[in-house]
Write a protein that holds these residues in place. Structure first.
Motif, PDB file in Angstrom:
ATOM      1  N   SER A   1     -31.228  51.507 104.657  1.00 53.41           N
ATOM      2  CA  SER A   1     -31.854  52.579 105.429  1.00 53.41           C
ATOM      3  C   SER A   1     -32.424  53.654 104.529  1.00 53.41           C
ATOM      4  CB  SER A   1     -30.836  53.186 106.395  1.00 53.41           C
ATOM      5  OG  SER A   1     -30.335  52.215 107.275  1.00 53.41           O
ATOM      6  N   ARG A   2     -31.679  54.024 103.496  1.00 54.37           N
ATOM      7  CA  ARG A   2     -32.148  55.070 102.585  1.00 54.37           C
ATOM      8  C   ARG A   2     -33.373  54.593 101.795  1.00 54.37           C
ATOM      9  NH1 ARG A   2     -28.180  59.186 102.154  1.00 54.37           N
ATOM     10  NH2 ARG A   2     -27.082  59.141 104.149  1.00 54.37           N
ATOM     11  N   LEU A   3     -33.399  53.321 101.412  1.00 58.95           N
ATOM     12  CA  LEU A   3     -34.549  52.770 100.699  1.00 58.95           C
ATOM     13  C   LEU A   3     -35.776  52.722 101.611  1.00 58.95           C
ATOM     14  CD1 LEU A   3     -35.796  51.444  98.188  1.00 58.95           C
ATOM     15  CD2 LEU A   3     -34.949  49.234  99.025  1.00 58.95           C
TER      16      LEU A   3
ATOM     17  N   MET B   1     -29.163  51.575  94.564  1.00 60.03           N
ATOM     18  CA  MET B   1     -30.551  51.867  94.221  1.00 60.03           C
ATOM     19  C   MET B   1     -30.716  53.296  93.679  1.00 60.03           C
ATOM     20  SD  MET B   1     -33.406  50.211  94.098  1.00 60.03           S
ATOM     21  CE  MET B   1     -33.040  48.793  95.116  1.00 60.03           C
ATOM     22  N   THR B   2     -29.632  53.904  93.211  1.00 60.37           N
ATOM     23  CA  THR B   2     -29.680  55.285  92.714  1.00 60.37           C
ATOM     24  C   THR B   2     -30.789  55.466  91.677  1.00 60.37           C
ATOM     25  OG1 THR B   2     -27.322  55.685  93.074  1.00 60.37           O
ATOM     26  CG2 THR B   2     -28.412  57.058  91.440  1.00 60.37           C
ATOM     27  N   PRO B   3     -31.718  56.404  91.906  1.00 61.23           N
ATOM     28  CA  PRO B   3     -32.763  56.680  90.914  1.00 61.23           C
ATOM     29  C   PRO B   3     -32.375  57.856  90.022  1.00 61.23           C
ATOM     30  CG  PRO B   3     -33.328  57.726  92.990  1.00 61.23           C
ATOM     31  CD  PRO B   3     -31.949  57.132  93.167  1.00 61.23           C
ATOM     32  N   ASN B   4     -33.035  57.971  88.885  1.00 59.46           N
ATOM     33  CA  ASN B   4     -32.805  59.122  87.997  1.00 59.46           C
ATOM     34  C   ASN B   4     -33.957  59.238  87.024  1.00 59.46           C
ATOM     35  OD1 ASN B   4     -31.255  61.347  87.131  1.00 59.46           O
ATOM     36  ND2 ASN B   4     -30.321  60.177  85.484  1.00 59.46           N
ATOM     37  N   TYR B   5     -34.009  60.366  86.313  1.00 62.85           N
ATOM     38  CA  TYR B   5     -35.023  60.558  85.278  1.00 62.85           C
ATOM     39  C   TYR B   5     -34.746  59.585  84.133  1.00 62.85           C
ATOM     40  CZ  TYR B   5     -35.862  64.894  87.829  1.00 62.85           C
ATOM     41  OH  TYR B   5     -36.130  65.817  88.817  1.00 62.85           O
TER      42      TYR B   5
ATOM     43  N   SER C   1     -32.390  43.322  96.863  1.00 62.02           N
ATOM     44  CA  SER C   1     -31.706  42.387  97.773  1.00 62.02           C
ATOM     45  C   SER C   1     -30.257  42.805  97.995  1.00 62.02           C
ATOM     46  CB  SER C   1     -31.765  40.964  97.202  1.00 62.02           C
ATOM     47  OG  SER C   1     -33.103  40.508  97.123  1.00 62.02           O
ATOM     48  N   VAL C   2     -29.585  43.245  96.926  1.00 64.07           N
ATOM     49  CA  VAL C   2     -28.205  43.719  97.053  1.00 64.07           C
ATOM     50  C   VAL C   2     -28.160  44.964  97.938  1.00 64.07           C
ATOM     51  CG1 VAL C   2     -26.244  44.703  95.804  1.00 64.07           C
ATOM     52  CG2 VAL C   2     -27.468  42.743  94.845  1.00 64.07           C
ATOM     53  N   CYS C   3     -29.108  45.858  97.722  1.00 64.43           N
ATOM     54  CA  CYS C   3     -29.165  47.088  98.515  1.00 64.43           C
ATOM     55  C   CYS C   3     -29.355  46.784  99.991  1.00 64.43           C
ATOM     56  CB  CYS C   3     -30.307  47.973  97.997  1.00 64.43           C
ATOM     57  SG  CYS C   3     -30.608  49.456  98.973  1.00 64.43           S
ATOM     58  N   ARG C   4     -30.177  45.804 100.295  1.00 57.96           N
ATOM     59  CA  ARG C   4     -30.501  45.502 101.690  1.00 57.96           C
ATOM     60  C   ARG C   4     -29.374  44.772 102.429  1.00 57.96           C
ATOM     61  NH1 ARG C   4     -37.020  43.927 101.735  1.00 57.96           N
ATOM     62  NH2 ARG C   4     -37.733  46.118 101.697  1.00 57.96           N
TER      63      ARG C   4
END
Length: 393
Positions: free
Chosen positions: A195-197, A234-238, A185-188
């Motif tokens: 857009s990136r999501l 929403m940064t992803p990582n291993y 929700s924060v990302c949107r």
């Protein structure tokens, strides 16, 4: 917005205009302005939030094999394969970046910013760290950034270096993990993050109707969308330093989801248990891509059943250490299948010329102009017979 009849009527008119079908380019000069226009139209046409949103970006047409060619990496050359297996490919990727002026400059910038401690209670300025990371992944060519993000590893030290690529202590981790739906929700609320999501879901959403589990069997589109989320909330990582099991995730959990726990778990699984994303990362690390045949409607995945030799890099990327992952190009893939490669200087013609005609059940190639040779031979024999007939009489 739909409650306002005049607004609804205006949006319906826009649906019939070219503006409704416009898309944006990632990292374009006026990307934010373009995305604001896109969402001002498309958000007004939906009631409530959708689980998956259409991507506002133009479709990706390039493939991993294009990146391999840009890096001028070819299989079958370079160091001994045993040395290749033992080398730290993530360290090699960092060395290759340091040999490129633009990559080195932007990498040094985000490392410096993300490692700068603000106070004993504040480890860094996350907002500035995210901005520096976005600049790195948007401005540095994929043949450098992908090698750092998706390098293949045989041991824990290499996997830990891969995990540390984005400086996770500043850009990724936090004191507590927020709920994934709250994080979404924060990302949107931000046009860029939203857009990136949406682009990630459009290009990495698992498809069980394709060979690779990726939409249109395009690994490049998925990896590009994944890299595009780095530097946002929403940064992803291993999630760990395992060299074998590839698991990535945003920094969030599904605790406290209440009656939305099922939706939250579904959202999180698109990262942690996504076969498309996992296959794409492994494909890049192995130096393989989907082999698209122009004459066949089906896809053939290039198999990496044996260890390939370490590839060589162009002059401007060469280093004393053997660099990078091995790559199987279209031509070399065909050679491994038993076909004879054409020695034409035009690389783009290689695949077309090699697959002119293949006898079913064999590895023999028939040139498309072989019929001409047969016709000419027939004419010669007929002429010789007519000339010899009077002599016989």
């Amino acid at each position: 917005m739909l409650a306002n009849k005049e607004c609804q009527a205006a949006l319906e008119v826009l649906q019939e205009s070219p503006l409704y079908d416009c898309r944006c380019k990632r990292a374009m000069k006026k990307e934010l302005q373009c995305l604001q226009i896109y969402w001002s139209i498309h958000l007004g046409l939906t009631e409530g939030e959708e689980f998956y949103e259409a991507s506002p970006y133009e479709p990706v047409t390039s493939r991993l094999s294009d990146i391999f060619r840009l890096a001028s990496i070819f299989s079958g050359t370079g160091a001994d394969p045993v040395v290749s297996v033992k080398s730290n490919h993530c360290l090699d990727a960092a060395k290759a970046c340091n040999l490129n002026e633009n990559c080195k400059k932007l990498r040094s910038s985000y490392i410096s910013i993300c490692n700068r401690e603000i106070s004993p209670t504040e480890r860094c300025n996350r907002r500035k760290c995210h901005k520096a990371l976005r600049q790195f992944f948007d401005r540095v060519p994929s043949e450098y950034t992908y090698r750092m993000l998706f390098c293949s590893c045989q041991d824990q030290a290499c996997a830990e270096r891969r995990r540390q690529t984005i400086l996770p202590s500043c850009s990724y981790e936090d004191k507590e993990k927020p709920n994934c739906l709250d994080l979404r929700s924060v990302c949107r609320t931000d046009h860029l993050c939203r857009s990136r999501l949406a682009d990630f879901h459009a290009n990495c959403r698992a498809s069980y109707q394709t060979l690779t589990s990726c939409p249109a069997d395009n690994y490049q589109a998925c990896l590009g969308s994944y890299a595009g989320m780095i530097g946002f909330d929403m940064t992803p990582n291993y999630v760990d330093s395992s060299p074998t099991g590839i698991v990535v995730s945003p920094w969030c959990s599904c605790r406290g989801s209440g009656n939305l726990e099922e939706e939250c778990e579904k959202f999180l699984r698109d990262f942690t248990e996504n076969p498309c994303l996992r296959n794409a990362i492994q494909a890049f690390g192995n130096g393989t891509d989907v082999n698209l045949s122009p004459k066949s409607p089906t896809f053939q995945a290039t198999q990496a059943s044996r260890v390939e030799k370490t590839p060589s890099l162009p002059d401007d990327l060469s280093d004393s250490t053997s660099l990078g992952t091995s790559v199987i190009t279209t031509c070399t893939s065909i050679q491994e299948q038993g076909l004879k490669a054409n020695n034409s200087k035009e690389f783009s013609m290689c695949f077309t010329e090699l697959t002119t005609n293949i006898i079913p059940g064999s590895n023999k190639v028939i040139k498309s102009n072989s019929g001409t040779y047969i016709a000419c031979s027939s004419v010669v024999l007929t002429t010789a017979f007519i000339l010899m007939l009077p002599l016989a009489l």
